[in-house]
Motif scaffolding. Structure first.
Motif, PDB file in Angstrom:
ATOM      1  N   ARG A  72      -3.247 -41.314  23.144  1.00 42.96           N
ATOM      2  CA  ARG A  72      -2.652 -40.754  21.916  1.00 42.96           C
ATOM      3  C   ARG A  72      -1.922 -41.852  21.144  1.00 42.96           C
ATOM      4  O   ARG A  72      -2.011 -41.948  19.920  1.00 42.96           O
ATOM      5  N   LEU A  75      -4.496 -43.980  19.473  1.00 40.60           N
ATOM      6  CA  LEU A  75      -5.099 -43.327  18.306  1.00 40.60           C
ATOM      7  C   LEU A  75      -4.102 -43.187  17.161  1.00 40.60           C
ATOM      8  O   LEU A  75      -4.475 -43.324  15.991  1.00 40.60           O
ATOM      9  N   GLN A  76      -2.824 -42.916  17.505  1.00 38.96           N
ATOM     10  CA  GLN A  76      -1.832 -42.829  16.423  1.00 38.96           C
ATOM     11  C   GLN A  76      -1.761 -44.153  15.671  1.00 38.96           C
ATOM     12  O   GLN A  76      -1.717 -44.197  14.447  1.00 38.96           O
ATOM     13  N   LEU A  79      -5.364 -44.640  13.832  1.00 42.78           N
ATOM     14  CA  LEU A  79      -5.778 -43.683  12.795  1.00 42.78           C
ATOM     15  C   LEU A  79      -4.750 -43.567  11.670  1.00 42.78           C
ATOM     16  O   LEU A  79      -5.102 -43.197  10.551  1.00 42.78           O
ATOM     17  N   TYR A  83      -4.627 -39.340  11.478  1.00 47.59           N
ATOM     18  CA  TYR A  83      -4.426 -38.719  12.797  1.00 47.59           C
ATOM     19  C   TYR A  83      -4.183 -37.223  12.610  1.00 47.59           C
ATOM     20  O   TYR A  83      -3.209 -36.815  11.993  1.00 47.59           O
ATOM     21  N   ARG A  87      -6.713 -31.560  16.323  1.00 45.05           N
ATOM     22  CA  ARG A  87      -8.091 -31.851  16.738  1.00 45.05           C
ATOM     23  C   ARG A  87      -8.131 -32.980  17.776  1.00 45.05           C
ATOM     24  O   ARG A  87      -8.939 -32.961  18.700  1.00 45.05           O
ATOM     25  N   VAL A  88      -7.235 -33.967  17.620  1.00 47.64           N
ATOM     26  CA  VAL A  88      -7.204 -35.044  18.626  1.00 47.64           C
ATOM     27  C   VAL A  88      -6.793 -34.470  19.984  1.00 47.64           C
ATOM     28  O   VAL A  88      -7.405 -34.786  21.021  1.00 47.64           O
ATOM     29  N   ASP A  89      -5.805 -33.582  19.981  1.00 46.61           N
ATOM     30  CA  ASP A  89      -5.393 -32.950  21.250  1.00 46.61           C
ATOM     31  C   ASP A  89      -6.552 -32.164  21.851  1.00 46.61           C
ATOM     32  O   ASP A  89      -6.779 -32.205  23.063  1.00 46.61           O
ATOM     33  N   VAL A 534     -13.439 -36.616  14.263  1.00 42.86           N
ATOM     34  CA  VAL A 534     -12.118 -36.275  14.814  1.00 42.86           C
ATOM     35  C   VAL A 534     -11.208 -37.501  14.777  1.00 42.86           C
ATOM     36  O   VAL A 534      -9.987 -37.369  14.813  1.00 42.86           O
ATOM     37  N   LEU A 535     -11.804 -38.686  14.667  1.00 41.07           N
ATOM     38  CA  LEU A 535     -11.001 -39.904  14.621  1.00 41.07           C
ATOM     39  C   LEU A 535     -10.839 -40.389  13.181  1.00 41.07           C
ATOM     40  O   LEU A 535     -10.559 -41.573  12.932  1.00 41.07           O
ATOM     41  N   PRO A 548     -16.808 -37.382  21.539  1.00 41.25           N
ATOM     42  CA  PRO A 548     -16.446 -36.176  20.780  1.00 41.25           C
ATOM     43  C   PRO A 548     -17.626 -35.216  20.569  1.00 41.25           C
ATOM     44  O   PRO A 548     -17.440 -34.000  20.568  1.00 41.25           O
TER      45      PRO A 548
END
Ligand SMILES: Cc1cc2nc3c(=O)[nH]c(=O)nc-3n(C[C@H](O)[C@H](O)[C@H](O)COP(=O)(O)OP(=O)(O)OC[C@H]3O[C@@H](n4cnc5c(N)ncnc54)[C@H](O)[C@@H]3O)c2cc1C
Length: 563
Positions: A72, A75-76, A79, A83, A87-89, A534-535, A548
């Motif tokens: 996470r 990605l934070q 993205l 972010y 959806r990432v979760d 999603v990314l 994904p």
């Protein structure tokens, strides 16, 4: 009109569609998959097959126990404003469960890619491994007659139709002139492949994307999923705002397929929709300046179907396209193929330059990054392109693009115009239309530092991903850097292409397509590249399309089944 009744209709037979179909069928639904092409598998069958799935059970079994916050954090940072926590979760929470589900209940078994780092090792949260998976090699005899209906591996990335598995298998092919063990491995593979060609007319030892499709198709068959090829979905059946099926063109005429739980759009995005490419891709004024890698049939149908039912295309992504550096391959039969430069750029002794003769990026970085930099930096008003430049030693050792290494001859690639060759760097530059003096200076500068294993300009070899893309057998201090010294010199022209598209239909965390007001449209799911990335249109790691795609297929299948 002919009519078929089922619970769930899936449009498209790539990873995302088959994942949704197998999951829903295992949970008890009667599922139909329609495929526009005469063969099943889509871009997935042509892919490397790598899936990004942080926290997956294979990594855990290997003793890699990552704090769930780490991906996470990565990605934070990667993205930023793109972010989308919900959806990432959904992706990160379900990816390990997806892998466990397929491992336990289906023919889809995996091999880990625990040694593959995330692309941007300098970004906080990047992992040095434990995020990647690939389908285990598969014996196509297991699939029976269905095998003939599966899309064979991509011509340009295989050798005489033999797919080569990324990792140890590929390592052996590249090391066959330097290690007896590698040579024996390659010889054994080749002999078995020739036997398969003689007996079956195609590769039977499936690896990479074809193994993923083969294993998913077998799983679907085992669960009585009805697979219908040459059957493009033409329009959705919408009743009272709820999607209830679709009209599909088949050999016997139009068929109405009614689906009580709805429709999953998994038609592979719009890499071959020229008008949408023109509208959305940067520096693509006619739509034709782009070399898409996915099959022609991935041409935006799913997105058009979704829009017609009230869905919306998300366009504000970091990038609308999953860029790939691609060269045009003129085949002896007159056809032209597209070759993705995934492997060669990171090896020691090659650089990428623009027409001004200057380097513009760390060539050992991600394929998306290479192409994005090329698109951003190619001189204005000129064709967007770059050239990968190497010497004879490099070409013979690693190959350059589609021009294979020793013992295959390099001459045919030069004669076909795929490669340019020059006795000196200046002669090579003139043949390519690159500024000769500037290229000579670039190579001289690069070599000066490369002899010490350094690349002060772009830091090649500075991240774990860079080093993974280099050559572990290279004797110098940096596996990504070596001088370009012994003529003749070679170059291949690289153009912007794609692995697929990132812009797609807006969806929620359950893969339900969202309508104009932001509420889900009843009975309509979008997965894979029909779903907005999603990314957020970023490319933080290899496998970020298929991980994904598999996971949201699994989520949609479970949701439709009420699981
Ligand atoms: C050479 C190459 C290498 C790649 N390597 C990787 C990798 O290692 N890891 C990774 O994550 N990604 C990789 N990618 C990208 C990845 O393969 C795709 O993003 C992914 O396969 C998309 O899956 P999908 O299910 O959305 O679509 P697809 O697999 O493309 O399947 C979509 C299917 O829908 C069908 N279809 C289209 N319209 C209709 C219609 N109207 N009715 C019925 N069917 C329709 C198409 O014919 C197609 O068969 C690679 C791509 C390529 C080309």
């Amino acid at each position: 009109m002919k009519r078929i009744d089922c619970d769930l209709l899936v449009v498209g037979s790539g990873a995302s569609g088959l994942s949704a179909a197998v999951t829903a069928a295992w949970h008890g639904l009667k599922v139909v998959v329609v495929e526009k092409a005469p063969v099943f598998g889509g871009a997935t069958a042509w892919s490397g097959g790598w899936m990004w799935a942080p926290g997956n059970p294979l990594a855990k079994r290997a003793g890699i126990h990552e704090d769930p916050q780490q991906p996470r954090t990565y990605l934070q940072n990667e993205l930023g404003p793109h972010y989308d926590a919900a959806r990432v979760d959904a992706f990160l929470d379900n990816a390990p469960a997806m892998v466990t589900f397929f491992e336990q209940h289906t023919a889809l078994q995996f091999v880990d890619g625990n040694g593959i780092p995330d692309i941007h090792g300098q970004v906080p949260g990047a992992a040095t491994g434990g995020h990647q998976l690939i389908a285990a090699p598969y014996d196509a005899r297991e699939i029976g007659a269905l095998n003939k209906q599966l899309r064979p591996t991509m011509r340009e990335t295989s050798f005489l139709g033999m797919p080569i598995m990324a990792g140890a298998d590929l390592g052996a092919f590249l090391g066959m002139t330097r290690s007896a063990k590698s040579f024996l491995h390659v010889a054994g593979r080749f002999v078995r492949h020739l036997r398969d060609l003689a007996l079956h007319g195609r590769a039977m030892h499936l690896v990479n994307g074809v193994a993923l499709v083969g294993r998913l198709a077998k799983s679907a068959q085992d669960l009585n999923v009805q697979l219908i090829a040459s059957a493009p979905a033409q329009r959705l059946l919408v009743e009272g705002g709820v999607v209830r099926g679709a009209v599909v063109a088949t050999a016997g005429g139009e068929t109405e397929i009614r689906a009580s739980r709805g429709v999953v759009l998994a038609a592979g995005g719009f890499p071959n929709d020229i008008a949408r490419r023109q509208a959305l891709f940067p520096r693509t004024p006619t739509g034709h300046e782009h070399l898409a890698l996915p099959p022609e049939s991935c041409s935006g149908d799913g997105i058009r179907l979704g829009e017609a039912a009230g869905g919306m295309l998300a366009t504000g992504l970091a990038s609308p396209v999953a860029w790939a550096p691609v060269s045009r391959v003129p085949h002896a039969d007159g056809s032209v193929g597209h070759f993705p430069h995934i492997i060669d750029r990171g090896k020691p002794g090659v650089i990428g330059v623009l027409s001004n003769g200057r380097r513009f990026v760390n060539e050992a970085g991600g394929y998306h990054d290479y192409t994005a930099a090329m698109v951003a930096q190619a001189p204005a008003g000129e064709e967007v392109c770059s050239w990968l430049v190497c010497d004879h030693r490099f070409q013979r050792l690693y190959g350059l693009g589609h021009a294979r290494p020793f013992p295959l001859p390099v001459g045919p690639a030069v004669r076909s115009g795929y490669l340019q060759r020059g006795a000196t760097i200046e002669a090579l530059a003139r043949a390519c239309g690159i500024a000769p003096a500037a290229l000579a200076e670039t190579v001289q500068n690069f070599n000066r530092h490369a002899r010490l294993g350094e690349d002060p300009e772009f830091g090649r070899g500075s991240t774990p991903y860079n080093r993974k893309m280099g050559d572990a057998l290279h004797t110098g201090p940096n596996p990504c850097v070596a001088p370009i010294a012994q003529g003749p010199f070679y170059a291949v022209k690289v153009l912007p292409g794609s692995f697929g598209t990132f812009a797609g239909l807006r969806t929620d965390a359950q893969a339900r397509v969202l309508g104009v007001g932001g509420a889900p449209i009843g009975g309509l799911y979008a997965v894979g590249t029909d779903m907005a990335s999603v990314l957020g249109g970023c490319y933080p790691s290899g496998g970020i399309n298929l991980g994904p795609a598999m996971t949201f297929g699994y989520i949609a299948g479970r949701h439709a089944a009420g699981a």
